[in-house]
Design an enzyme around this catalytic site. Structure first.
Site, PDB file in Angstrom:
ATOM      1  N   ASN A 171      -4.946   0.759  -2.014  1.00 41.74           N
ATOM      2  CA  ASN A 171      -4.944   1.523  -0.762  1.00 41.74           C
ATOM      3  C   ASN A 171      -5.781   2.783  -0.928  1.00 41.74           C
ATOM      4  OD1 ASN A 171      -3.404   0.013   1.145  1.00 41.74           O
ATOM      5  ND2 ASN A 171      -1.667   0.312  -0.236  1.00 41.74           N
ATOM      6  N   GLY A 172      -5.646   3.405  -2.106  1.00 42.96           N
ATOM      7  CA  GLY A 172      -6.583   4.440  -2.520  1.00 42.96           C
ATOM      8  C   GLY A 172      -7.544   3.786  -3.494  1.00 42.96           C
ATOM      9  N   HIS A 186      -6.583   8.539 -10.321  1.00 45.31           N
ATOM     10  CA  HIS A 186      -6.438   7.170 -10.865  1.00 45.31           C
ATOM     11  C   HIS A 186      -6.779   7.127 -12.342  1.00 45.31           C
ATOM     12  CE1 HIS A 186      -7.333   5.436  -6.592  1.00 45.31           C
ATOM     13  NE2 HIS A 186      -6.027   5.486  -6.786  1.00 45.31           N
ATOM     14  N   ASN A 200      -7.610  -9.160  -6.746  1.00 47.02           N
ATOM     15  CA  ASN A 200      -7.293 -10.352  -5.944  1.00 47.02           C
ATOM     16  C   ASN A 200      -8.389 -10.842  -5.015  1.00 47.02           C
ATOM     17  OD1 ASN A 200      -4.519 -10.652  -6.817  1.00 47.02           O
ATOM     18  ND2 ASN A 200      -4.179  -8.711  -5.782  1.00 47.02           N
ATOM     19  N   GLY A 209      -9.359  -5.222  -6.077  1.00 44.54           N
ATOM     20  CA  GLY A 209     -10.245  -5.587  -7.192  1.00 44.54           C
ATOM     21  C   GLY A 209      -9.728  -6.788  -7.965  1.00 44.54           C
ATOM     22  N   ARG A 248      -8.339   6.462   4.226  1.00 43.80           N
ATOM     23  CA  ARG A 248      -9.119   7.671   3.921  1.00 43.80           C
ATOM     24  C   ARG A 248     -10.611   7.401   4.076  1.00 43.80           C
ATOM     25  NH1 ARG A 248      -6.486   8.745  -1.803  1.00 43.80           N
ATOM     26  NH2 ARG A 248      -4.697   7.513  -1.187  1.00 43.80           N
ATOM     27  N   ARG A 272       4.736   9.180 -12.667  1.00 46.26           N
ATOM     28  CA  ARG A 272       3.333   9.277 -12.321  1.00 46.26           C
ATOM     29  C   ARG A 272       3.180  10.447 -11.347  1.00 46.26           C
ATOM     30  NH1 ARG A 272       0.058   6.616  -7.493  1.00 46.26           N
ATOM     31  NH2 ARG A 272      -2.004   7.246  -8.146  1.00 46.26           N
ATOM     32  N   ARG A 293      -6.437  -7.684   3.041  1.00 46.50           N
ATOM     33  CA  ARG A 293      -6.131  -9.105   3.299  1.00 46.50           C
ATOM     34  C   ARG A 293      -6.226  -9.414   4.794  1.00 46.50           C
ATOM     35  NH1 ARG A 293      -0.813  -9.819  -0.085  1.00 46.50           N
ATOM     36  NH2 ARG A 293      -0.889  -7.675   0.581  1.00 46.50           N
ATOM     37  N   ASN A 323       6.999   5.665 -10.056  1.00 49.40           N
ATOM     38  CA  ASN A 323       5.741   5.965  -9.370  1.00 49.40           C
ATOM     39  C   ASN A 323       6.065   6.071  -7.887  1.00 49.40           C
ATOM     40  OD1 ASN A 323       3.216   5.946  -8.211  1.00 49.40           O
ATOM     41  ND2 ASN A 323       2.457   4.191  -9.359  1.00 49.40           N
ATOM     42  N   ASP A 376      -5.276  -2.835   5.681  1.00 48.51           N
ATOM     43  CA  ASP A 376      -4.971  -3.834   4.657  1.00 48.51           C
ATOM     44  C   ASP A 376      -6.140  -4.818   4.521  1.00 48.51           C
ATOM     45  OD1 ASP A 376      -2.138  -5.078   3.373  1.00 48.51           O
ATOM     46  OD2 ASP A 376      -3.797  -6.484   3.669  1.00 48.51           O
ATOM     47  N   GLU A 413      -0.616   0.651 -14.859  1.00 44.91           N
ATOM     48  CA  GLU A 413      -0.397   2.102 -14.886  1.00 44.91           C
ATOM     49  C   GLU A 413       0.973   2.427 -15.469  1.00 44.91           C
ATOM     50  OE1 GLU A 413      -1.862   2.052 -10.719  1.00 44.91           O
ATOM     51  OE2 GLU A 413      -2.565   4.070 -11.200  1.00 44.91           O
TER      52      GLU A 413
HETATM   53  P1  ADP Z   1      -1.762   0.794  -3.970  1.00 44.47           P
HETATM   54  O1  ADP Z   1      -2.986   1.658  -4.010  1.00 44.47           O
HETATM   55  O2  ADP Z   1      -0.817   1.177  -2.866  1.00 44.47           O
HETATM   56  O3  ADP Z   1      -1.098   0.588  -5.326  1.00 44.47           O
HETATM   57  P2  ADP Z   1      -2.580  -1.955  -4.293  1.00 44.47           P
HETATM   58  O4  ADP Z   1      -3.310  -1.729  -5.579  1.00 44.47           O
HETATM   59  O5  ADP Z   1      -1.348  -2.786  -4.326  1.00 44.47           O
HETATM   60  O6  ADP Z   1      -2.297  -0.625  -3.509  1.00 44.47           O
HETATM   61  O7  ADP Z   1      -3.628  -2.650  -3.298  1.00 44.47           O
HETATM   62  C1  ADP Z   1      -3.330  -2.890  -1.973  1.00 44.47           C
HETATM   63  C2  ADP Z   1      -4.543  -3.545  -1.326  1.00 44.47           C
HETATM   64  O8  ADP Z   1      -4.823  -4.772  -2.014  1.00 44.47           O
HETATM   65  C3  ADP Z   1      -4.317  -3.896   0.135  1.00 44.47           C
HETATM   66  O9  ADP Z   1      -5.468  -3.548   0.900  1.00 44.47           O
HETATM   67  C4  ADP Z   1      -4.176  -5.409   0.095  1.00 44.47           C
HETATM   68  O10 ADP Z   1      -4.587  -6.028   1.280  1.00 44.47           O
HETATM   69  C5  ADP Z   1      -5.136  -5.740  -1.036  1.00 44.47           C
HETATM   70  N1  ADP Z   1      -4.940  -7.111  -1.504  1.00 44.47           N
HETATM   71  C6  ADP Z   1      -3.887  -7.649  -2.151  1.00 44.47           C
HETATM   72  N2  ADP Z   1      -4.071  -8.988  -2.344  1.00 44.47           N
HETATM   73  C7  ADP Z   1      -5.272  -9.286  -1.794  1.00 44.47           C
HETATM   74  C8  ADP Z   1      -6.045 -10.481  -1.651  1.00 44.47           C
HETATM   75  N3  ADP Z   1      -5.617 -11.657  -2.114  1.00 44.47           N
HETATM   76  N4  ADP Z   1      -7.249 -10.399  -1.033  1.00 44.47           N
HETATM   77  C9  ADP Z   1      -7.704  -9.224  -0.549  1.00 44.47           C
HETATM   78  N5  ADP Z   1      -7.034  -8.069  -0.649  1.00 44.47           N
HETATM   79  C10 ADP Z   1      -5.838  -8.098  -1.262  1.00 44.47           C
END
Ligand code: ADP
Length: 392
Positions: free
Chosen positions: A201-202, A171, A325, A323, A231, A83, A275, A9, A273, A375
């Site tokens: 991120n997306g 997705h 975390n 979603g 975005r 992917r 977090r 991916n 981000d 995925e």
């Molecule tokens: P991608 O689309 O690149 O696969 P991910 O599904 O890994 O991305 O998601 C990344 C996002 O998840 C980032 O914004 C990151 O800050 C958020 N994230 C990861 N852990 C946590 C957490 N504990 N609380 C809030 N956001 C989180």
């Protein structure tokens, strides 16, 4: 090791990889991240659960893939599944041939952040494993079941009939996986209506009826829909005209701003981000707090709109990095859906162990689930199916 499929991916600054076999405990997976920078490294789990942490300073996509593929070739994968975000006119997973690669290249303008990176991955694996069957699994394919009233734009007809201007959705692998998993968990496979929120991120939302996508938030490109890391999601298209007339911006500059400088990053002026934004807002950063509020409100609005595609609603599923975390974002989103009868269990929401699936409602009203997406597992499954079909 039994039959194994190597899943690649290839993203814009990272490469996720997984070697997936019939025995779940044999799964090898990892991430090459920060590509192109001094901090580039490969982090992962090798056979037997051993951690891998390998610095690959300044490695680009191709160099990182070289290192990865050399390490993994000893496991002799039977096939490679890639992917691919946008398949243009392609409606299902396809064995990679020069013709299919040409179609993926032709779809670059539709997914400028993703398809070029996928093509680098495809080139590298074709070079290193010329004899292995390789399959492209498209994010767009699951949404091919959308009815015309969901996928057509209200634009002049010839733009659709002659130029394929329509909503495709993305997705799909993740929405398909989590909704099927919810069916398994509830004992009602491919039955009823689910809303899914893939938040990474997306980000995108999807309405699924009896196992089929009936509507989704992303459109012709992955820019439409909810607020994302960088975005914008939905905006008034006349903003283009306004920026061109008043600021002298050309289309390239506008497109760059909408894809890379907007979303959570644009709103907060701090980070893409989630977090970082949650931590900053807890320390009183007002713009971070606003970014979180806009994200949650627009997400709820999208879910409410997509519910129009479902005769009945069985439940809502959260997945993706945010979603899975963030209890905070789940709580805020459900709070912005006051008319659906959702009853979130605050304790279950906050205490769900990281990386685990679980139901987080109070047992009344539509269900609310957190289901970690897989995925890679889904891509491996589709890769095997394509190869078996080709053998018949
Ligand atoms: P991608 O689309 O690149 O696969 P991910 O599904 O890994 O991305 O998601 C990344 C996002 O998840 C980032 O914004 C990151 O800050 C958020 N994230 C990861 N852990 C946590 C957490 N504990 N609380 C809030 N956001 C989180």
């Amino acid at each position: 090791m039994s039959t194994s499929i190597l899943v690649i991916n290839c993203g814009s600054s990272s490469i996720k990889y997984a070697l997936i076999s019939e025995r779940p405990q044999d799964r090898i997976h990892g991430l090459a991240e920060n590509l192109g920078s001094a901090e580039a490294r490969i982090k992962g789990i090798t056979i037997g659960g051993q951690p891998l942490d390998l610095a690959i300073p300044h490695a680009n996509h191709e160099q990182a893939l070289d290192v990865l593929l050399q390490r993994l070739s000893k496991y002799k994968p039977q096939a490679i599944g890639h992917r691919v975000v946008h398949g243009g006119k392609l409606t299902k997973a396809e064995r990679l041939t020069p013709e299919i690669i040409k179609t993926i290249r032709a779809a670059v303008p539709l997914a400028p952040l993703h398809n070029p990176a996928h093509l680098i991955g495809i080139d590298a694996t074709m070079r290193l494993f010329p004899d292995l069957p390789q399959v492209a699994v498209f994010d767009t394919a699951f949404h091919q079941t959308m009815p015309a009233h969901a996928y057509r734009y209200a634009l002049p007809q010839f733009l659709y009939t002659e130029h394929n201007v329509r909503r495709y959705g993305f997705h799909g692998t993740s929405h398909a996986y989590v909704s099927q998993k919810a069916g398994e968990l509830t004992g009602q496979i491919d039955q009823g209506g689910w809303l899914t929120a893939h938040l990474g991120n997306g980000s995108s939302t999807c309405a699924i009826w009896n196992g089929k996508s009936v509507d989704t938030s992303m459109g012709m490109t992955p820019l439409e829909g909810v607020v994302m890391g960088t975005r914008s999601g939905d905006i008034d298209p006349s903003i283009h005209q306004y920026l061109a007339t008043n600021l002298g911006w050309d289309l390239h500059k506008i497109d760059h701003m909408l894809n890379r400088e907007s979303g959570l990053l644009g709103l907060s002026n701090l980070s893409n981000d989630m977090r970082t934004l949650i931590e900053a807002s807890e320390q009183g950063h007002e713009d971070a707090a606003l970014a979180i509020e806009v994200f949650s409100y627009r997400l709820a609005k999208s879910l409410a709109a997509l519910s129009c595609g479902l005769p009945t609603l069985q439940g809502l599923i959260f997945t993706g990095g945010i979603g899975e975390n963030s209890a905070h974002i789940r709580e805020k989103t459900v709070a912005y859906l006051p008319h659906f009868g959702f009853a979130l269990d605050l304790q279950k929401n906050t205490q769900l162990p990281r990386g685990q699936e679980g139901r987080i409602d109070q047992g009344q009203g539509p269900q609310i689930w957190v289901i970690p997406t897989d995925e890679e597992g889904r891509i491996a499954k589709e890769t095997i199916e394509v190869i078996q079909q080709n053998k018949q």
